[in-house]
Design an enzyme around this catalytic site. Structure first.
Site, PDB file in Angstrom:
ATOM      1  N   HIS A  95     -41.691  15.715  49.201  1.00  0.00           N
ATOM      2  CA  HIS A  95     -43.308  14.909  49.240  1.00  0.00           C
ATOM      3  C   HIS A  95     -44.256  14.203  49.903  1.00  0.00           C
ATOM      4  O   HIS A  95     -42.612  13.584  50.687  1.00  0.00           O
ATOM      5  CB  HIS A  95     -43.690  14.676  47.734  1.00  0.00           C
ATOM      6  CG  HIS A  95     -44.842  13.745  47.214  1.00  0.00           C
ATOM      7  ND1 HIS A  95     -45.687  13.632  48.359  1.00  0.00           N
ATOM      8  CD2 HIS A  95     -46.155  14.134  46.860  1.00  0.00           C
ATOM      9  CE1 HIS A  95     -46.848  12.787  47.594  1.00  0.00           C
ATOM     10  NE2 HIS A  95     -46.925  13.872  46.648  1.00  0.00           N
ATOM     11  N   GLU A  97     -45.385  11.744  51.170  1.00  0.00           N
ATOM     12  CA  GLU A  97     -44.869  10.994  51.234  1.00  0.00           C
ATOM     13  C   GLU A  97     -43.496  10.082  50.833  1.00  0.00           C
ATOM     14  O   GLU A  97     -43.410   9.299  51.652  1.00  0.00           O
ATOM     15  CB  GLU A  97     -45.568   9.639  49.639  1.00  0.00           C
ATOM     16  CG  GLU A  97     -46.870   9.718  49.767  1.00  0.00           C
ATOM     17  CD  GLU A  97     -47.711  10.255  47.937  1.00  0.00           C
ATOM     18  OE1 GLU A  97     -46.811   9.485  46.968  1.00  0.00           O
ATOM     19  OE2 GLU A  97     -48.407  10.033  47.632  1.00  0.00           O
ATOM     20  N   GLU A 167     -49.686  20.805  49.682  1.00  0.00           N
ATOM     21  CA  GLU A 167     -50.616  18.704  49.464  1.00  0.00           C
ATOM     22  C   GLU A 167     -50.968  18.658  50.486  1.00  0.00           C
ATOM     23  O   GLU A 167     -50.118  18.586  51.496  1.00  0.00           O
ATOM     24  CB  GLU A 167     -49.529  18.512  48.794  1.00  0.00           C
ATOM     25  CG  GLU A 167     -48.600  18.564  47.469  1.00  0.00           C
ATOM     26  CD  GLU A 167     -48.961  17.757  46.299  1.00  0.00           C
ATOM     27  OE1 GLU A 167     -49.655  17.321  45.127  1.00  0.00           O
ATOM     28  OE2 GLU A 167     -47.914  16.717  47.195  1.00  0.00           O
ATOM     29  N   GLY A 173     -54.902  11.380  47.076  1.00  0.00           N
ATOM     30  CA  GLY A 173     -55.585  11.332  47.091  1.00  0.00           C
ATOM     31  C   GLY A 173     -56.289  10.047  47.230  1.00  0.00           C
ATOM     32  O   GLY A 173     -57.490   8.634  47.151  1.00  0.00           O
ATOM     33  N   SER A 212     -55.530  15.639  44.995  1.00  0.00           N
ATOM     34  CA  SER A 212     -56.963  15.882  44.202  1.00  0.00           C
ATOM     35  C   SER A 212     -57.769  16.583  43.567  1.00  0.00           C
ATOM     36  O   SER A 212     -59.487  17.045  43.284  1.00  0.00           O
ATOM     37  CB  SER A 212     -58.652  15.108  45.865  1.00  0.00           C
ATOM     38  OG  SER A 212     -57.612  14.360  45.683  1.00  0.00           O
TER      39      SER A 212
HETATM   40  P1  13P Z   1     -53.653  13.327  44.346  1.00  0.00           P
HETATM   41  O1  13P Z   1     -54.254  14.268  42.603  1.00  0.00           O
HETATM   42  O2  13P Z   1     -53.573  11.461  43.003  1.00  0.00           O
HETATM   43  O3  13P Z   1     -54.385  13.387  44.878  1.00  0.00           O
HETATM   44  O4  13P Z   1     -52.344  13.179  44.268  1.00  0.00           O
HETATM   45  C1  13P Z   1     -51.729  14.655  44.822  1.00  0.00           C
HETATM   46  C2  13P Z   1     -49.743  14.253  44.416  1.00  0.00           C
HETATM   47  O5  13P Z   1     -49.185  13.874  45.434  1.00  0.00           O
HETATM   48  C3  13P Z   1     -49.024  14.980  43.671  1.00  0.00           C
HETATM   49  O6  13P Z   1     -48.250  15.338  43.839  1.00  0.00           O
END
Ligand code: 13P
Length: 252
Positions: A95, A97, A167, A173, A212
């Site tokens: 991911h 993050e 993603e 987010g 999102s």
């Molecule tokens: P959001 O749907 O909050 O943008 O997050 C996406 C995400 O990182 C799912 O792993």
């Protein structure tokens, strides 16, 4: 035929009580969703609770991360075999993050990917470019490098039992999703790239879009030919919106 899949990545949110209510809401409203595979990915600490709540449902569960080590003195880590004990069928790897905040390299992502497969857990490999990389026209190169981390070391057959998730970091987010056309372009690139290695695997692999996704934009995204569902962050924290997104998958 690829089965549409909607996965909820809760990230680091919720209390035990909120997890209980969310799981109950998803379970109660998922009966009519036979055509969609639903997956929830709670924080590690809620996995046992999730397994108990969803045991007699057709909603699957998994983890957001896994250690790249098998076992040993790795304080704070959770191994793939531990996840398997709690019947996790899926886990995220790579991911953005994890890659950006915790500096996870492609090499570490690859190790995590293979640890999961060794424990019969299906990895959901996340990929995606930053805004800067998109502006510099590097989207395809970035995504290709992230897939190559697996292909170069484990071969294309490792993707037989895996899910991919595109993603774009700039859409996570932010409330600003990629347009269906922008997402489709990258999904199609990924599938064509895999087809150069193995046409059947390319045809069968599920590629989810994340960033999102909301009940209001889900239908148009999922209507795209190479988008096989979504990896949902914020909108997976309420059962109503998570189920509404799953209902945006057309039944055919
Ligand atoms: P959001 O749907 O909050 O943008 O997050 C996406 C995400 O990182 C799912 O792993």
């Amino acid at each position: 035929m690829r089965r549409a899949t909607i996965a909820g990545n809760w990230k680091m949110h919720g209390t035990k009580r909120q997890a209980h209510d969310l799981l109950q809401g998803i379970k109660d409203n998922s009966q009519t969703l036979d055509h969609v595979e639903l997956i929830v990915l709670p924080p590690f600490i809620f996995i046992e609770q999730t397994a108990q709540a969803l045991n007699d449902s057709h909603v699957a569960w998994g983890a957001q991360n896994v250690s790249n080590q098998e076992q040993g003195a790795f304080t704070g880590e959770v191994s793939a075999s531990m996840l398997a004990e709690f019947a996790c069928r899926y886990a995220l790897v790579g991911h953005s993050e994890r890659r950006t905040i915790y500096n996870e390299s492609d090499a570490v992502v690859r190790e995590k990917f293979s640890r999961l497969q060794a424990s019969n857990i299906c990895p959901i490999l996340c990929m995606g470019e930053s805004l800067e990389q998109r502006r510099q026209n590097q989207t395809q190169a970035v995504v290709q490098r992230q897939i190559d981390a697996i292909l170069d070391t484990q071969g294309v057959s490792a993707l037989q039992d895996a899910i991919l998730a595109y993603e774009p970091i700039w859409a996570i987010g932010t409330g600003e999703s990629a347009s269906p056309e922008q997402a489709q372009e990258v999904h199609s690139f990924i599938r064509h790239y895999l087809a150069e290695h193995n046409a059947k695997i390319a045809q069968n692999i599920r590629i989810l879009y994340g960033g999102s996704v909301k009940p209001t934009n889900a239908r148009d995204l999922f209507a795209m030919p190479d988008i096989d569902g979504g990896l949902i962050g914020g909108a997976s924290l309420e059962s109503d919106s998570f189920i509404a997104i799953a209902n945006a998958v057309s039944p055919d």
